[in-house]
Design a protein around this motif. Structure first.
Motif, PDB file in Angstrom:
ATOM      1  N   ILE A  64      44.593  50.985  49.908  1.00 15.94           N
ATOM      2  CA  ILE A  64      43.224  51.394  50.228  1.00 15.94           C
ATOM      3  C   ILE A  64      42.793  52.488  49.251  1.00 15.94           C
ATOM      4  O   ILE A  64      43.578  53.388  48.928  1.00 15.94           O
ATOM      5  N   GLY A  65      41.543  52.405  48.793  1.00 19.27           N
ATOM      6  CA  GLY A  65      41.050  53.427  47.880  1.00 19.27           C
ATOM      7  C   GLY A  65      39.584  53.230  47.568  1.00 19.27           C
ATOM      8  O   GLY A  65      38.816  52.707  48.385  1.00 19.27           O
ATOM      9  N   HIS A  66      39.189  53.632  46.371  1.00 16.03           N
ATOM     10  CA  HIS A  66      37.787  53.499  45.962  1.00 16.03           C
ATOM     11  C   HIS A  66      37.704  53.417  44.442  1.00 16.03           C
ATOM     12  O   HIS A  66      38.679  53.688  43.737  1.00 16.03           O
ATOM     13  N   PHE A  67      36.519  53.040  43.967  1.00 15.68           N
ATOM     14  CA  PHE A  67      36.261  52.959  42.536  1.00 15.68           C
ATOM     15  C   PHE A  67      35.165  53.942  42.174  1.00 15.68           C
ATOM     16  O   PHE A  67      34.120  54.005  42.832  1.00 15.68           O
ATOM     17  N   GLU A  68      35.403  54.727  41.121  1.00 13.52           N
ATOM     18  CA  GLU A  68      34.430  55.703  40.635  1.00 13.52           C
ATOM     19  C   GLU A  68      33.850  55.196  39.318  1.00 13.52           C
ATOM     20  O   GLU A  68      34.545  55.107  38.315  1.00 13.52           O
ATOM     21  N   SER A  69      32.568  54.846  39.320  1.00 10.27           N
ATOM     22  CA  SER A  69      31.934  54.290  38.127  1.00 10.27           C
ATOM     23  C   SER A  69      31.695  55.367  37.076  1.00 10.27           C
ATOM     24  O   SER A  69      31.310  56.495  37.395  1.00 10.27           O
ATOM     25  N   SER A  70      31.894  54.991  35.818  1.00  8.49           N
ATOM     26  CA  SER A  70      31.606  55.908  34.711  1.00  8.49           C
ATOM     27  C   SER A  70      30.155  55.832  34.269  1.00  8.49           C
ATOM     28  O   SER A  70      29.663  56.704  33.555  1.00  8.49           O
ATOM     29  N   GLY A  71      29.464  54.752  34.665  1.00  7.83           N
ATOM     30  CA  GLY A  71      28.095  54.531  34.218  1.00  7.83           C
ATOM     31  C   GLY A  71      28.002  53.843  32.869  1.00  7.83           C
ATOM     32  O   GLY A  71      26.903  53.485  32.421  1.00  7.83           O
ATOM     33  N   GLU A  72      29.137  53.607  32.229  1.00  4.55           N
ATOM     34  CA  GLU A  72      29.127  53.061  30.869  1.00  4.55           C
ATOM     35  C   GLU A  72      28.748  51.587  30.810  1.00  4.55           C
ATOM     36  O   GLU A  72      28.411  51.062  29.753  1.00  4.55           O
ATOM     37  N   VAL A  73      28.800  50.894  31.963  1.00  2.00           N
ATOM     38  CA  VAL A  73      28.533  49.452  31.973  1.00  2.00           C
ATOM     39  C   VAL A  73      27.118  49.143  32.454  1.00  2.00           C
ATOM     40  O   VAL A  73      26.712  47.992  32.515  1.00  2.00           O
ATOM     41  N   ARG A  74      26.339  50.147  32.780  1.00  2.00           N
ATOM     42  CA  ARG A  74      25.016  49.915  33.367  1.00  2.00           C
ATOM     43  C   ARG A  74      24.112  49.051  32.512  1.00  2.00           C
ATOM     44  O   ARG A  74      23.342  48.237  33.034  1.00  2.00           O
ATOM     45  N   GLU A  75      24.174  49.203  31.211  1.00  2.00           N
ATOM     46  CA  GLU A  75      23.277  48.417  30.359  1.00  2.00           C
ATOM     47  C   GLU A  75      23.696  46.953  30.279  1.00  2.00           C
ATOM     48  O   GLU A  75      22.922  46.101  29.852  1.00  2.00           O
ATOM     49  N   TYR A  76      24.908  46.650  30.712  1.00  2.00           N
ATOM     50  CA  TYR A  76      25.419  45.288  30.650  1.00  2.00           C
ATOM     51  C   TYR A  76      25.370  44.564  31.981  1.00  2.00           C
ATOM     52  O   TYR A  76      25.375  43.329  32.006  1.00  2.00           O
ATOM     53  N   SER A  77      25.378  45.300  33.097  1.00  2.00           N
ATOM     54  CA  SER A  77      25.446  44.661  34.409  1.00  2.00           C
ATOM     55  C   SER A  77      24.619  45.416  35.434  1.00  2.00           C
ATOM     56  O   SER A  77      24.635  46.652  35.476  1.00  2.00           O
ATOM     57  N   SER A  78      23.928  44.647  36.277  1.00  2.00           N
ATOM     58  CA  SER A  78      23.135  45.232  37.357  1.00  2.00           C
ATOM     59  C   SER A  78      23.949  45.412  38.634  1.00  2.00           C
ATOM     60  O   SER A  78      23.423  45.886  39.642  1.00  2.00           O
ATOM     61  N   ALA A  79      25.230  45.055  38.622  1.00  2.00           N
ATOM     62  CA  ALA A  79      26.063  45.162  39.820  1.00  2.00           C
ATOM     63  C   ALA A  79      26.146  46.615  40.285  1.00  2.00           C
ATOM     64  O   ALA A  79      26.343  47.527  39.485  1.00  2.00           O
ATOM     65  N   GLN A  80      26.003  46.821  41.596  1.00  2.00           N
ATOM     66  CA  GLN A  80      26.048  48.178  42.134  1.00  2.00           C
ATOM     67  C   GLN A  80      27.362  48.877  41.840  1.00  2.00           C
ATOM     68  O   GLN A  80      27.394  50.100  41.685  1.00  2.00           O
ATOM     69  N   VAL A  81      28.449  48.111  41.775  1.00  2.00           N
ATOM     70  CA  VAL A  81      29.751  48.724  41.546  1.00  2.00           C
ATOM     71  C   VAL A  81      29.772  49.524  40.245  1.00  2.00           C
ATOM     72  O   VAL A  81      30.509  50.515  40.127  1.00  2.00           O
ATOM     73  N   PHE A  82      28.947  49.152  39.284  1.00  2.00           N
ATOM     74  CA  PHE A  82      28.881  49.873  38.015  1.00  2.00           C
ATOM     75  C   PHE A  82      27.738  50.887  37.964  1.00  2.00           C
ATOM     76  O   PHE A  82      27.610  51.622  36.985  1.00  2.00           O
ATOM     77  N   ASN A  83      26.911  50.899  39.011  1.00  2.00           N
ATOM     78  CA  ASN A  83      25.737  51.765  39.002  1.00  2.00           C
ATOM     79  C   ASN A  83      25.749  52.830  40.086  1.00  2.00           C
ATOM     80  O   ASN A  83      24.945  53.766  40.047  1.00  2.00           O
ATOM     81  N   GLU A  84      26.623  52.687  41.068  1.00  2.00           N
ATOM     82  CA  GLU A  84      26.771  53.695  42.119  1.00  2.00           C
ATOM     83  C   GLU A  84      27.989  54.568  41.820  1.00  2.00           C
ATOM     84  O   GLU A  84      28.943  54.114  41.187  1.00  2.00           O
TER      85      GLU A  84
END
Length: 364
Positions: A81-101
């Motif tokens: 169990i854990g979590h993912f911390e997005s760096s924001g570096e993929v935002r321009e490539y993907s609209s997925a929330q996992v990369f934007n939150e």
């Protein structure tokens, strides 16, 4: 779906002799199912002469035995169990929330390939990591990754033939030792995988392993632009551990529990961007070095749970469960994995009541 060093960060073992390699290939044949619990054409609704989910799950059961209530492949594992911390570096490539939150909760599972939940941890050199990311909008991203850098073959039919090559001979109860080498001799696309096998070794810890998607996917941004990618989870823990052979049959889960008792474990999610012309629909082909790699963020794992009572037990880690902003490629193995996972899932979930109470709570 590539780290050429040993999982502990030390030097590689010297290449195996030709004779030793052939013996190892016979033993590792079932391992190459690490990428897929089962392969077949989607839903088995195609021509009945073609491969179906049932046929491939059946051959996995023939080769591994049936262990009621367990996955037909990757049977031995542990929930995390854990979590993912997005760096924001993929935002321009993907609209997925996992990369934007900033943060997304994760339920995962470390495992060994093959279908025996009681196999010794050092019996195979491959480890796997499956993850489910649950976004705030309710959409999920599920991914199954493995420590090998490339798949041996590019089609479900070829994978099925490999499984048949290592099936027990009814006359002897053992596989014919000539069939697996003969299969690889007839499949030159397996050379990159076989090259990796020569120096592959069982890692001493799940925490020090790199896990690769192997299959390709597409990132899709808010403008609809697509970028073909593969990804990997690179460990931030690099410390070595005692030799696997010295730790008993179940050292991987014990090591993981001990490490997490000292604090969270972290992996960096690296997303590799394909160049034009790179093979997107064939998991047996590597991409050349020099491709752009994005640091998508950090996977943080905080605790374990027993696989038969934890949150991961009832998750089907279907790689085509994807949120908006990520799409599957036309790699036939992806559709095949999805269909095969569903067949395996239905079988094992219908058998949970057959597990003795002691096994349902035990860590296999």
């Amino acid at each position: 779906m590539v780290d050429r060093t040993s999982p502990s960060g030390g030097p590689q073992r010297p290449p195996l002799s030709a004779a030793s390699l052939m013996l190892r290939l016979t033993g590792i044949a079932v391992v190459v199912g690490a990428v897929a619990a089962a392969f077949a054409y989607v839903h088995g609704t195609f021509d009945p002469q073609r491969l179906t989910p049932k046929a491939l799950v059946d051959v996995l059961e023939k080769n591994n035995g049936v262990h009621p209530g367990f996955r037909r492949n990757h049977a031995k594992g542990v929930c995390v169990i854990g979590h993912f911390e997005s760096s924001g570096e993929v935002r321009e490539y993907s609209s997925a929330q996992v990369f934007n939150e900033p943060r997304t909760p994760v339920v995962g599972r470390f495992a060994l390939p093959a279908g025996n939940p009681y196999a010794p941890d050092n019996s195979v050199p491959i480890r796997s990591l499956a993850l489910r990311f649950t976004q705030t909008n309710g959409q999920q991203w599920r991914t199954g990754m493995n420590s090998m850098p490339v798949f041996p073959v590019g089609t479900p039919d070829a994978f099925y033939q490999l499984q048949q090559a290592q099936s027990p001979d009814p006359a002897t109860g053992k596989p014919d030792p000539t069939k697996v080498p003969a299969f690889f001799a007839a499949h030159p696309e397996a050379v990159p995988f076989l090259t990796w096998v020569k120096t592959a070794r069982p890692s001493a810890s799940y925490a020090t392993e790199t896990y690769n998607s192997i299959n390709a996917f597409y990132l899709v941004n808010s403008s609809g632009q697509k970028q073909a990618v593969r990804w990997s989870m690179a460990p931030m823990a690099r410390d070595s551990a005692p030799a696997a052979a010295e730790q008993g049959a179940d050292f991987l889960e014990r090591d993981l529990v001990q490490r997490l008792a000292e604090g969270p474990l972290r992996w960096q999610l690296n997303i590799t961007l394909a160049n034009p012309g790179d093979p997107v629909n064939d998991a047996s082909k590597v991409w050349p070095d020099g491709r752009k790699v994005l640091n998508a963020g950090t996977l943080v794992l905080e605790k374990t749970q027993p696989q038969l009572s934890g949150e991961c037990r009832d998750i089907n880690y279907d790689p085509l469960v994807l949120p908006s902003g990520i799409e599957g490629s036309e790699d036939p193995l992806l559709a095949a994995r999805s269909a095969g996972y569903a067949d395996s899932y239905l079988r094992r979930t219908s058998e949970v009541s057959q597990l003795p109470a002691t096994r349902q709570e035990a860590r296999p």
